[in-house]
Design an enzyme around this catalytic site. Structure first.
Site, short mmCIF file in Angstrom:
data_model
loop_
_atom_site.label_atom_id
_atom_site.label_comp_id
_atom_site.label_asym_id
_atom_site.label_seq_id
_atom_site.Cartn_x
_atom_site.Cartn_y
_atom_site.Cartn_z
N GLU A 25 1.29 4.55 -12.31
CA GLU A 25 2.34 3.55 -12.15
C GLU A 25 3.18 3.55 -13.42
OE1 GLU A 25 3.32 -1.04 -10.91
OE2 GLU A 25 1.23 -0.43 -11.07
N CYS A 219 2.62 -2.34 -8.41
CA CYS A 219 3.54 -3.45 -8.16
C CYS A 219 5.00 -3.01 -8.15
CB CYS A 219 3.32 -4.54 -9.19
SG CYS A 219 1.72 -5.36 -9.04
N ASN A 350 1.32 -2.31 -1.06
CA ASN A 350 0.42 -2.36 -2.22
C ASN A 350 0.01 -3.80 -2.46
OD1 ASN A 350 -0.69 -1.47 -4.98
ND2 ASN A 350 0.75 -3.10 -5.51
N GLU A 351 -1.29 -4.07 -2.42
CA GLU A 351 -1.82 -5.41 -2.67
C GLU A 351 -1.13 -6.47 -1.82
OE1 GLU A 351 -2.14 -6.44 -6.81
OE2 GLU A 351 -3.89 -5.16 -7.08
#
Length: 627
Positions: A25, A219, A350-351
């Site tokens: 990331e 994120c 994502n999440e």
């Protein structure tokens, strides 16, 4: 006395060849200022503050002016450029500070490229590298500047090594010059690709031999708001045509602000795919599902407007796998790769959590089952490994027939030691598990005091033995985050720490490397007895090519011990081992980068058994040839 018994005649599940991988990331200046080898910050004056990273250089005798202009730019995606005007009484110009300095190595070649346009006069442009102490490390001049935009380039070789150098652009003579897209790269990038990746950072990845690479986040995939999400189509094509985007880690943490953190996308989806190919890792892209980060705005795309997000995902398959004669395959071929990248899996979200996620995920699943049933879809189980969000999602994933579920956990080492049996009771018929983000926290999550200690690495190693033992359920796993710049990080701990000239491999890195290099192909049942619970953890696998038994042992004890290794129905004839050990709180640093590193150690074979000393606080891998 500890006894570890391995049962080669009773082989278990096959281990996914892609079992152990890495997760990238763009956090901690992992891309711009890190893996992407560009040394100039704000090279196209596109930051909201167009002069961020640049400083005026105006000696006392100089008479000049600088301004940021926007008419007739070099590239419409970057509509601003710098104009220098000088009366020629002395040099006049600007300096770029780089990413917490510009790291230069003595005698190595660095290629500068920039776009120039001379509006009046016949000035030259002096290009210089200055060291942190003000010494000139190299300089030369560009003359004969044209009246229309042109690309100019030259090679610089600094006379000394300096981690905090600066780049100077100085007008010599009277006139006016426009400057844009100023770029400085080491010639020695990974595989010597112009405008490529930082060689020592990629080498650290290649040395892991990871099974897969998950990208581009994290994120940043979601964005704090949807207009700040990662959009892969903006990251392909010529670098100067890729629009800038603020990095959400620019403003996420009040205690670690990074106002100069933006995404140039010089490291884009094409480069990620190419990197995967280079290091032998399967590509695992993660795409936005129509939801912004739920820790931030939680902004949602209405279901009626979700089709463009689904189409982006379908187009990505075409870009990665389509023939060079197809629309998206032609774009890949135009960048230099006519052959497909053989993408086999894709993450959606994502999440994410809650019914809104399931509603959107269902639309993706329906589209992919109809058009690309060969692609395995990865769904997110949220940010925690067992909370109510997690419990809500798992039954939904079974109903949807999701292929793989991405679970995350950041916790103290004790959690990892205590949960080595987490997957023993998982449903063998359900979706497979990707343990996609994890790292033991020496203090607590988001704490600036977290360190990459050996204790944390041992907790992760113990947990990974449980993942290996349950390879029929867990098919992939990756530590996160991957990189951090020591002068520009937002999150710790991280697998690899870098400054502008060096890479430090943490104890956690060596645990990952030892698993990657010693994966094995088939699980062998393993039992540990004769020791206090929670002290010794073990798993075993067979290398189907060499026939070796690969035994992994974590010894958490503070005192030395011994283990008898008993191999059911086979006899050891030769064994070799490597051991990672030291003080629990020890870390590797830039001053002492190899304080904790794996070392070979002898193994004693006593009849049908192996007698193995167990060092305190140690992770050991033993490869055993049998008769």
């Amino acid at each position: 006395m500890t006894t570890i018994t391995v049962h080669p005649p009773k082989p278990g599940a096959k281990i996914n060849p892609q079992m152990w991988g890495v997760f990238f990331e763009d956090i901690n200046f992992g891309a711009d200022g890190g893996l992407y080898a560009e040394l100039v910050k704000n090279r196209s004056f596109s930051f909201p503050d167009p002069m961020m990273g640049w400083h005026k250089i105006s000696p006392s005798k100089a008479r000049g002016a600088l301004s940021v202009q926007g008419d007739d730019p070099y590239a419409v995606q970057h509509p601003r450029y710098l104009r220098l005007q000088s009366q020629g009484t002395d040099v006049f110009g600007v300096a770029n500070e780089g990413f917490r300095g510009i790291g230069l190595k003595a005698g190595e070649a660095y290629r500068l490229t920039l776009r120039l346009r001379c509006l009046s006069g016949t000035p030259a442009l002096r290009v210089a590298l200055y060291g942190e102490n003000g010494a000139v490390l190299e300089q030369t001049e560009l003359s004969g500047l044209a009246g229309a935009w042109e690309e100019r380039s030259l090679e610089l070789r600094p006379a000394a090594t300096d981690p905090k150098a600066k780049l100077y652009l100085l007008m010599v003579g009277a006139g006016a010059v426009d400057i844009d897209f100023v770029s400085l790269f080491p010639v020695n990038t990974w595989k010597q690709r112009p405008g490529g990746l930082r060689a020592d950072m990629v080498q650290a990845l290649a040395d892991l031999r990871p099974g897969f690479l998950r990208f581009p986040g994290g994120c940043i995939v979601e964005g704090s708001e949807l207009d700040k999400r990662y959009q892969w189509k903006n990251t392909i094509g010529p670098a100067e045509q890729r629009p800038l985007l603020i990095n959400r880690w620019n403003y996420e943490f009040l205690h670690r602000p990074a106002p100069d953190y933006f995404q140039s996308f010089g490291l884009g989806f094409y480069e990620y795919f190419l990197l995967c190919e280079d290091i032998g890792a399967a590509p695992m892209p993660i795409l936005n599902c129509g939801m912004a980060c739920q820790f931030n705005s939680g902004e949602l795309v209405p279901l009626t407007d979700l089709d463009p997000f689904i189409q982006d995902a379908l187009d990505l398959i075409a870009f990665a796998n389509g023939p060079a004669t197809s629309e998206w395959g032609a774009k890949r071929a135009a960048m230099g790769h006519p052959e497909p990248f053989n993408l086999t899996m894709l993450g959606i979200g994502n999440e994410q959590w809650g019914p809104q996620y399931i509603e959107r995920l269902e639309r993706f699943v329906t589209a992919f089952r109809a058009q690309h049933p060969e692609i395995k879809l990865i769904a997110s189980a949220g940010p925690e490994p067992a909370d109510e969000r997690f419990q809500y999602l798992w039954p939904k994933f079974r109903d949807l027939g999701v292929d793989i579920v991405d679970e995350h956990c950041y916790a103290r080492p004790d959690w990892f030691f205590a949960n080595t049996h987490r997957y023993d009771a998982y449903d063998r018929a359900g979706p497979k598990v990707f343990f996609g983000e994890y790292a033991a926290q020496s203090d607590k999550m988001v704490s600036v005091d977290n360190r990459n200690t050996l204790e944390c690495a041992l907790g992760e190693a113990a947990y990974m033995t449980g993942l290996e033992r349950n390879a029929d359920v867990v098919v992939m796993a990756s530590y996160a985050p991957l990189f951090a710049h020591k002068d520009a990080w937002q999150w710790t701990p991280d697998l690899l720490w870098v400054d502008n000239l060096a890479v430090v491999r943490t104890p956690n890195y060596y645990v990952q490397q030892m698993f990657c290099h010693n994966r094995g192909d088939t699980v062998l049942p393993t039992e540990v007895s004769g020791t206090a619970p929670g002290t010794v953890f073990a798993s075993a696998a067979r290398d189907d090519v060499t026939g070796e038994i690969i035994l992994k042992i974590v010894h958490r004890g503070a005192a030395p011990g011994y283990a008898d290794i008993v191999l059911d129905a086979v006899t050891p004839v030769h064994a070799r081992q490597i051991v990672l050990s030291g003080e629990p709180g020890a870390t590797n640093t830039f001053a002492d980068p190899a304080r904790i590193a794996p070392l070979p150690a002898p193994v004693v074979i006593v009849g049908p058994k192996l007698s193995l000393p167990l060092k305190p606080n140690a992770f050991t891998v033993v490869r055993i040839k049998t008769g």
